[in-house]
Write an enzyme that holds these catalytic residues in place. Structure first.
Site, mmCIF file in Angstrom:
data_model
loop_
_atom_site.group_PDB
_atom_site.id
_atom_site.type_symbol
_atom_site.label_atom_id
_atom_site.label_comp_id
_atom_site.label_asym_id
_atom_site.label_seq_id
_atom_site.Cartn_x
_atom_site.Cartn_y
_atom_site.Cartn_z
ATOM 1 N N GLU A 24 24.149 -19.237 12.374
ATOM 2 C CA GLU A 24 23.644 -19.047 11.016
ATOM 3 C C GLU A 24 24.469 -18.035 10.225
ATOM 4 O O GLU A 24 24.725 -18.233 9.033
ATOM 5 C CB GLU A 24 22.174 -18.620 11.050
ATOM 6 N N HIS A 80 9.272 -21.250 13.074
ATOM 7 C CA HIS A 80 9.401 -22.480 12.300
ATOM 8 C C HIS A 80 8.296 -22.585 11.255
ATOM 9 O O HIS A 80 8.137 -23.631 10.631
ATOM 10 C CB HIS A 80 9.312 -23.701 13.221
#
Length: 326
Positions: free
Chosen positions: A60, A129
């Site tokens: 990321e 999530h």
């Protein structure tokens, strides 16, 4: 014109911009061949080629850094974080470089980049999530934070975000990715950034919200209307820069305000709106400002997940408290 879901509206906006602007590229983990975890980029790789829709390593920070570099050199990258909980490694590049680029170079270089991320809970996923972490970015000068709440607003606001010369965090409420459809013309018409949308006019109480919670607020407005209460519903849409004038105008009319968000209560963005109301609209208020939010805990798994998020009943109760206070 076919009716489409919010996730399909995202795909439609990406395809439109890529068709009409060769500087727009899409990057992220699995965005190419697989079309993304939620299929937001489905079909784009086959249509535009691997050099404009490319799969990155599982890194990321690297994705964010490449995005900043591309934007600084004249491209318009749209990077995807697979989930909002995966955006934390990207923050160093976004906060320390992307958001400061215009100021650092005294306007000589801008950073027209967009970071997309599925946002919020409601899909029975683990806590990384299912987070609502928009407030971590709203304190960053030079950075826009956008949170659409419908297919039409997702399409129009994503077009505007890609065309903006400065960096944008574009959170997509995944709980309503496929919840309903509406007709969205693929005409390339962007919606304005930095503007709140008044979804329903009212005179007794103002509900201020964004993202997936718009649904519960509209349901609460319907329930209160059945009891004779006139509710104004405001979708903030662009959290920063905040269109506070629209909120202030509404509170001047109603005298009452309930702020609803999915993020934890402490230091959530609703606290900023409440503070602004206390500073600038105190004499318009007929009752204390109410906040209906998630609890100050990490998103619990499965059975308790929906208990964590504000419900229609909680919003109705908060509105009634403001009415009873005056």
């Amino acid at each position: 014109m076919a009716a489409i879901t919010l996730i399909e509206a995202v795909t439609q906006a990406l395809a439109y911009e890529m068709t009409h602007d060769p500087s727009v590229v899409v990057l992220g983990e699995d965005v190419g061949v697989n079309g993304g975890v939620f299929r937001a980029t489905a079909g784009l790789s086959a249509r535009f080629g691997e050099w404009r829709v490319y799969d990155t390593p599982l890194d990321e920070m690297g994705i964010a850094g490449v995005t900043v570099g591309l934007a600084a050199q004249g491209m318009k990258p749209v990077a995807e974080a697979q989930f909002e909980g995966f955006i934390y490694p990207m923050m160093e590049q976004i906060v320390c470089h992307a958001a400061r680029m215009r100021n650092r170079t005294r306007g000589r270089i801008t950073c027209p980049a967009v970071w997309r991320a599925p946002w919020g809970g409601g899909i029975h996923a683990p806590e990384h999530h299912s987070e609502a972490n928009e407030h971590l970015f709203t304190n960053v000068p030079g950075l826009r934070v956008v949170l659409p709440s419908s297919p039409a607003r997702a399409y129009g606001l994503l077009l505007a975000a890609i065309r903006d010369p400065d960096p944008v965090i574009f959170f997509e409420p995944k709980r309503i990715y496929r919840q309903y459809k509406e007709e969205v013309p693929d005409d390339g018409e962007a919606l304005p950034l930095d503007v709140c949308f008044v979804l329903r006019d009212g005179s007794d109480v103002t509900l201020v919200t964004w993202g997936a919670q718009v649904k519960e607020c509209l349901e609460a407005a319907d329930a209160l209307a059945a009891e004779g209460v006139s509710v104004e519903v405001i979708d903030v849409a662009t959290l920063t820069p905040l269109d506070f004038d629209t909120i202030a105008e509404s509170v001047h009319k109603t005298g009452r305000c309930v702020i609803v968000h999915e993020a934890p209560k402490t230091a959530g963005f609703g606290a900023e709106i409440a503070a602004r109301l206390a500073e600038e609209c105190i004499y318009d208020l007929l009752a204390p400002v109410e906040r209906v939010t998630a609890y100050d805990v990490h998103t619990p798994l499965y059975r308790l997940e929906m208990k964590q998020m504000p419900s229609t009943a909680q919003i109705v109760a908060a509105a009634k408290r403001t009415l009873a206070a005056s």
